[in-house]
Design a protein around this motif. Structure first.
Motif, PDB file in Angstrom:
ATOM      1  N   ASN A 252       3.195  -8.554  -0.291  1.00  0.00           N
ATOM      2  CA  ASN A 252       4.412  -8.518  -1.100  1.00  0.00           C
ATOM      3  C   ASN A 252       5.088  -7.160  -0.959  1.00  0.00           C
ATOM      4  O   ASN A 252       4.557  -6.134  -1.406  1.00  0.00           O
ATOM      5  CB  ASN A 252       4.051  -8.784  -2.567  1.00  0.00           C
ATOM      6  N   HIS A 253       6.256  -7.131  -0.329  1.00  0.00           N
ATOM      7  CA  HIS A 253       6.947  -5.862  -0.076  1.00  0.00           C
ATOM      8  C   HIS A 253       7.375  -5.180  -1.374  1.00  0.00           C
ATOM      9  O   HIS A 253       7.214  -3.958  -1.521  1.00  0.00           O
ATOM     10  CB  HIS A 253       8.169  -6.112   0.817  1.00  0.00           C
ATOM     11  N   ASP A 254       7.923  -5.931  -2.327  1.00  0.00           N
ATOM     12  CA  ASP A 254       8.347  -5.334  -3.592  1.00  0.00           C
ATOM     13  C   ASP A 254       7.167  -4.772  -4.372  1.00  0.00           C
ATOM     14  O   ASP A 254       7.260  -3.704  -4.987  1.00  0.00           O
ATOM     15  CB  ASP A 254       9.080  -6.369  -4.449  1.00  0.00           C
TER      16      ASP A 254
ATOM     17  N   LYS B 254       6.144  -1.467  -2.841  1.00  0.00           N
ATOM     18  CA  LYS B 254       7.033  -0.373  -3.246  1.00  0.00           C
ATOM     19  C   LYS B 254       6.747   0.060  -4.682  1.00  0.00           C
ATOM     20  O   LYS B 254       6.822   1.253  -4.997  1.00  0.00           O
ATOM     21  CB  LYS B 254       8.494  -0.806  -3.103  1.00  0.00           C
TER      22      LYS B 254
ATOM     23  N   ASP C  23       3.740  -1.119   7.599  1.00  0.00           N
ATOM     24  CA  ASP C  23       3.485  -2.560   7.722  1.00  0.00           C
ATOM     25  C   ASP C  23       2.431  -2.792   8.798  1.00  0.00           C
ATOM     26  O   ASP C  23       2.334  -2.041   9.761  1.00  0.00           O
ATOM     27  CB  ASP C  23       4.764  -3.312   8.075  1.00  0.00           C
TER      28      ASP C  23
ATOM     29  N   PHE D   8       1.773  -5.341   4.058  1.00  0.00           N
ATOM     30  CA  PHE D   8       2.296  -4.005   3.794  1.00  0.00           C
ATOM     31  C   PHE D   8       1.144  -3.152   3.256  1.00  0.00           C
ATOM     32  O   PHE D   8       0.404  -3.586   2.371  1.00  0.00           O
ATOM     33  CB  PHE D   8       3.442  -4.064   2.790  1.00  0.00           C
TER      34      PHE D   8
END
Length: 312
Positions: free
Chosen positions: A156-158, A161, A178, A183
């Protein structure tokens, strides 16, 4: 057993007193290893998967005691590769599960929240619990004997972050990259890794990490000193060999008796004590010349030898 497993086994035994911390830890756990099960009656369930039995027990405890939901645990064994057990903590689809996901911040109404959980992280204790859940669900740390490396892996990229921002809020130099479909949030500094272990409550692992780190740093320091001393010794030997060759050439071409008394004394001292250091030659001169003066005289002898070679 890997060092990561030791850390997770310790963290799985850490319990927070406040219910808000239970929610934060479970939210991160679910984002790391959880999936939603959708039934045909517009209800959802939850499945959390891990290869660590202690982590599975922790997820089971947080779900049952924190939310009172009926759960089941299924153990499967892979047929290939390492044939490790996988533990599946399942909550059957029901209307109550939607309330669980809403409290965890994973659902907002009928919309899935991609990974922006800052609403759960207003308190410092909840931020620590959230990071602990993230490590339990998808973290690893290398043994301190090797290179320092700790990482949190998620698809999950969000969410990745969010983890970076959270780690930086504690002053940790987190970075993200990545890797195929995932990620990776990582730390590669020894001080940062020990700080994170302290923040998430892995105190035994912290002490073990620091003990190895101290021995490792001391060994590296000793190696640096030995290498430096060896290099200095090699320079001294090379200089002495070069000086002896120059003096022998001067003696053969013009004779040492043709030299000024100061240079003749330096030449005789060097020939008589070919392995002596510069300071030892000064001591042998009984205070008649200092270190810089002795060095100047030996350099002058080398220059005379070079001049004689040039004339020939």
């Amino acid at each position: 057993m890997s060092f990561s497993t030791d850390v997770k086994n310790e963290l799985a035994r850490v319990t927070d007193e406040q219910s808000c911390c239970h929610v934060a830890e479970l939210a991160a756990l679910m984002r790391m290893g959880g999936t939603m099960l959708i039934s045909g009656h517009n209800t959802v369930g939850v499945n959390f998967t891990t290869e660590n039995a202690a982590v599975a027990r922790k997820a089971l405890t947080l779900i049952k005691h924190g939310f009172g939901l009926a759960t089941e645990v299924v153990v499967t064994r892979a047929r290939r590769l390492k044939k490790a057990n996988s533990y599946h903590v399942r909550v059957a689809p029901s209307p109550v599960v939607a309330k669980l996901l809403a409290e965890l911040g994973i659902m907002r109404g009928e919309v899935i929240n991609a990974g922006r959980d800052m609403g759960l992280l207003r308190k410092a204790c909840c931020r620590r619990a959230y990071l602990r859940g993230a490590f339990l669900g998808g973290g690893s740390v290398s043994r301190p004997e090797g290179e320092y490396h700790l990482e949190l892996v998620t698809g999950n990229h969000d969410f990745a972050k969010t983890l970076v921002r959270l780690l930086k809020s504690f002053g940790l130099p987190a970075r993200m990259t990545d890797r195929k479909q995932d990620f990776v949030v990582y730390l590669k500094d020894g001080d940062a890794i020990t700080s994170l272990l302290r923040i998430i409550g892995a105190h035994n692992a912290l002490f073990a990490f620091e003990n190895v780190r101290v021995v490792k740093d001391m060994r590296n320091q000793v190696n640096r000193l030995v290498n430096c001393e060896t290099a200095n010794l090699q320079k001294t030997v090379n200089a002495a060999v070069r000086q002896v060759e120059s003096i022998r050439l001067v003696a053969a071409r013009m004779g040492l008796d043709k030299l000024p008394p100061s240079l003749q004394e330096a030449a005789e001292l060097r020939l008589a004590h070919q392995e002596a250091t510069l300071q030892e030659l000064v001591d042998l001169a009984d205070g008649r010349v200092g270190k810089s003066g002795m060095n100047h005289r030996l350099r002058k002898l080398e220059q005379i030898a070079r001049d004689l070679e040039g004339k020939e």
